[in-house]
Design a protein around this motif. Sequence first.
Motif, PDB file in Angstrom:
ATOM      1  N   GLU A 153       0.848  -1.198   0.000  1.00 31.11           N
ATOM      2  CA  GLU A 153       0.000   0.000   0.000  1.00 31.11           C
ATOM      3  C   GLU A 153       0.880   1.243   0.000  1.00 31.11           C
ATOM      4  O   GLU A 153       1.859   1.336   0.751  1.00 31.11           O
ATOM      5  CB  GLU A 153      -0.898   0.005   1.231  1.00 31.11           C
ATOM      6  CG  GLU A 153      -1.847   1.200   1.295  1.00 31.11           C
ATOM      7  CD  GLU A 153      -2.692   1.179   2.550  1.00 31.11           C
ATOM      8  OE1 GLU A 153      -3.879   0.835   2.459  1.00 31.11           O
ATOM      9  OE2 GLU A 153      -2.147   1.483   3.640  1.00 31.11           O
ATOM     10  N   CYS A 154       0.521   2.198  -0.843  1.00 34.96           N
ATOM     11  CA  CYS A 154       1.255   3.461  -0.905  1.00 34.96           C
ATOM     12  C   CYS A 154       0.827   4.354   0.267  1.00 34.96           C
ATOM     13  O   CYS A 154      -0.368   4.605   0.445  1.00 34.96           O
ATOM     14  CB  CYS A 154       0.986   4.169  -2.229  1.00 34.96           C
ATOM     15  SG  CYS A 154       1.748   5.804  -2.351  1.00 34.96           S
ATOM     16  N   SER A 156       1.175   7.433   0.561  1.00 36.10           N
ATOM     17  CA  SER A 156       0.796   8.765   0.096  1.00 36.10           C
ATOM     18  C   SER A 156      -0.641   8.822  -0.417  1.00 36.10           C
ATOM     19  O   SER A 156      -1.435   9.654   0.013  1.00 36.10           O
ATOM     20  CB  SER A 156       1.754   9.232  -1.000  1.00 36.10           C
ATOM     21  OG  SER A 156       1.376  10.501  -1.500  1.00 36.10           O
ATOM     22  N   CYS A 157      -0.979   7.891  -1.336  1.00 36.68           N
ATOM     23  CA  CYS A 157      -2.315   7.945  -1.950  1.00 36.68           C
ATOM     24  C   CYS A 157      -3.214   6.779  -1.558  1.00 36.68           C
ATOM     25  O   CYS A 157      -4.400   6.769  -1.878  1.00 36.68           O
ATOM     26  CB  CYS A 157      -2.188   8.007  -3.472  1.00 36.68           C
ATOM     27  SG  CYS A 157      -1.552   6.485  -4.221  1.00 36.68           S
ATOM     28  N   SER A 159      -3.069   3.722  -2.685  1.00 41.03           N
ATOM     29  CA  SER A 159      -3.216   2.724  -3.747  1.00 41.03           C
ATOM     30  C   SER A 159      -2.534   1.416  -3.350  1.00 41.03           C
ATOM     31  O   SER A 159      -1.516   1.420  -2.645  1.00 41.03           O
ATOM     32  CB  SER A 159      -2.597   3.236  -5.051  1.00 41.03           C
ATOM     33  OG  SER A 159      -3.284   4.366  -5.520  1.00 41.03           O
ATOM     34  N   GLU A 160      -3.111   0.303  -3.810  1.00 44.50           N
ATOM     35  CA  GLU A 160      -2.519  -1.004  -3.554  1.00 44.50           C
ATOM     36  C   GLU A 160      -1.804  -1.499  -4.800  1.00 44.50           C
ATOM     37  O   GLU A 160      -2.291  -1.323  -5.920  1.00 44.50           O
ATOM     38  CB  GLU A 160      -3.591  -2.003  -3.119  1.00 44.50           C
ATOM     39  CG  GLU A 160      -4.203  -1.663  -1.765  1.00 44.50           C
ATOM     40  CD  GLU A 160      -5.212  -2.695  -1.299  1.00 44.50           C
ATOM     41  OE1 GLU A 160      -5.501  -3.639  -2.072  1.00 44.50           O
ATOM     42  OE2 GLU A 160      -5.710  -2.568  -0.166  1.00 44.50           O
ATOM     43  N   GLU A 175       8.306   2.631  -7.050  1.00 44.25           N
ATOM     44  CA  GLU A 175       7.567   3.886  -7.195  1.00 44.25           C
ATOM     45  C   GLU A 175       6.088   3.602  -7.408  1.00 44.25           C
ATOM     46  O   GLU A 175       5.716   2.626  -8.064  1.00 44.25           O
ATOM     47  CB  GLU A 175       8.118   4.690  -8.376  1.00 44.25           C
ATOM     48  CG  GLU A 175       7.497   6.064  -8.552  1.00 44.25           C
ATOM     49  CD  GLU A 175       8.145   6.860  -9.675  1.00 44.25           C
ATOM     50  OE1 GLU A 175       7.704   8.003  -9.931  1.00 44.25           O
ATOM     51  OE2 GLU A 175       9.092   6.338 -10.300  1.00 44.25           O
ATOM     52  N   CYS A 176       5.244   4.455  -6.846  1.00 42.00           N
ATOM     53  CA  CYS A 176       3.799   4.374  -7.054  1.00 42.00           C
ATOM     54  C   CYS A 176       3.421   5.237  -8.257  1.00 42.00           C
ATOM     55  O   CYS A 176       4.175   6.134  -8.658  1.00 42.00           O
ATOM     56  CB  CYS A 176       3.063   4.858  -5.800  1.00 42.00           C
ATOM     57  SG  CYS A 176       1.248   4.866  -5.963  1.00 42.00           S
ATOM     58  N   CYS A 178       1.457   7.528  -8.268  1.00 43.63           N
ATOM     59  CA  CYS A 178       1.317   8.918  -7.818  1.00 43.63           C
ATOM     60  C   CYS A 178       2.660   9.630  -7.701  1.00 43.63           C
ATOM     61  O   CYS A 178       2.718  10.837  -7.455  1.00 43.63           O
ATOM     62  CB  CYS A 178       0.579   8.983  -6.486  1.00 43.63           C
ATOM     63  SG  CYS A 178       1.561   8.421  -5.067  1.00 43.63           S
ATOM     64  N   HIS A 180       5.125   8.631  -5.453  1.00 45.61           N
ATOM     65  CA  HIS A 180       5.772   8.321  -4.172  1.00 45.61           C
ATOM     66  C   HIS A 180       6.752   7.161  -4.359  1.00 45.61           C
ATOM     67  O   HIS A 180       6.469   6.216  -5.094  1.00 45.61           O
ATOM     68  CB  HIS A 180       4.716   7.959  -3.129  1.00 45.61           C
ATOM     69  CG  HIS A 180       5.264   7.855  -1.741  1.00 45.61           C
ATOM     70  ND1 HIS A 180       5.494   8.951  -0.943  1.00 45.61           N
ATOM     71  CD2 HIS A 180       5.657   6.767  -1.020  1.00 45.61           C
ATOM     72  CE1 HIS A 180       5.991   8.550   0.219  1.00 45.61           C
ATOM     73  NE2 HIS A 180       6.096   7.239   0.193  1.00 45.61           N
ATOM     74  N   LYS A 181       7.917   7.221  -3.640  1.00 45.20           N
ATOM     75  CA  LYS A 181       8.979   6.256  -3.906  1.00 45.20           C
ATOM     76  C   LYS A 181       9.507   5.498  -2.687  1.00 45.20           C
ATOM     77  O   LYS A 181      10.498   4.781  -2.811  1.00 45.20           O
ATOM     78  CB  LYS A 181      10.161   6.965  -4.580  1.00 45.20           C
ATOM     79  CG  LYS A 181       9.831   7.549  -5.949  1.00 45.20           C
ATOM     80  CD  LYS A 181      11.056   8.176  -6.591  1.00 45.20           C
ATOM     81  CE  LYS A 181      10.724   8.720  -7.977  1.00 45.20           C
ATOM     82  NZ  LYS A 181      11.911   9.325  -8.632  1.00 45.20           N
ATOM     83  N   PHE A 184       6.659   1.879   1.472  1.00 44.37           N
ATOM     84  CA  PHE A 184       5.414   1.200   1.116  1.00 44.37           C
ATOM     85  C   PHE A 184       5.075   0.159   2.179  1.00 44.37           C
ATOM     86  O   PHE A 184       5.946  -0.580   2.641  1.00 44.37           O
ATOM     87  CB  PHE A 184       5.548   0.531  -0.249  1.00 44.37           C
ATOM     88  CG  PHE A 184       5.756   1.509  -1.375  1.00 44.37           C
ATOM     89  CD1 PHE A 184       4.695   2.239  -1.875  1.00 44.37           C
ATOM     90  CD2 PHE A 184       7.018   1.711  -1.918  1.00 44.37           C
ATOM     91  CE1 PHE A 184       4.878   3.150  -2.900  1.00 44.37           C
ATOM     92  CE2 PHE A 184       7.215   2.614  -2.944  1.00 44.37           C
ATOM     93  CZ  PHE A 184       6.147   3.342  -3.438  1.00 44.37           C
TER      94      PHE A 184
END
Length: 268
Positions: A153-154, A156-157, A159-160, A175-176, A178, A180-181, A184
């Motif tokens: 899971e990120c 920041s946003c 997202s999975e 990296e996601c 969105c 984000h790096k 996680f």
Amino acid sequence: MAIDKFELEELFETFIENFYESDLREAATKGKESIPIDFSKLAKFNPAAAEQLLDKPRGTIDALETAMIHRMRNWINGLSAKQLAQVKHIGKYNLGKLIGISNINARLLNIPDSQKVQIKSISKEHIGKLIIMEGNVIKQSKAWLEPICSKFECPSCGSEMLLMQAGNGLKKPSECACGHKSCFKQLKTIFIDVQELILQDLSHDAKKKGAQICVIVRNDLAGAEMSRDTAEGKRIRVCGIVEEEKRISKHSHKIPNLIVNANNIEPI
């Protein structure tokens, strides 16, 4: 001319529907991890696909197992809530749907004798090929866990992300979407059982050390029930793919080493 991946999957879906639909449903209902596939049936159904399985087994078996999971999904999606309650490991099959991999293994039977090779004769020319070999188990390792896929899971946003794993180390997303790096959150990882066998040629001279090879077994082939058939001193027939593994010498040099990744094992 090789059959491409998508055509293979369509062909295998028809093959499974014609010959193995009931076996597939039984596997889902009882939580089995594999079903036996008779090579002779495939050879009659489509000789070109059967030949490709022998010559390019990795991609062809992947296509076969993908077709199996597609057929299973279609059946599961048509079940009522009451029927779904009777299907074991439904969560695992849903995860397979999400990550696009097979959770059912095709265990090959009745491979032609043309693929039979003595352990002492296995060489680089067999790399990537499907072979049959027979031998005595002289060493059986303890089973260990190997990750095959993970969900992250990120932070920041939210997202999975699903990430395929290979080997013993756990890979994390770089990296996601969105942007984000880092950091996680690991939500879930699926592991499989792995075991190593050392197999010795049956034809060796009793006064000499016979040729040996390492066999890697995974999933239900490494389970407690199967371990009785692959215990030290047992004679087995292995159907598998010859692959090259790099091992590190005491001088830190990478030395090529041939191994066999087992597709199926039968006692003899």
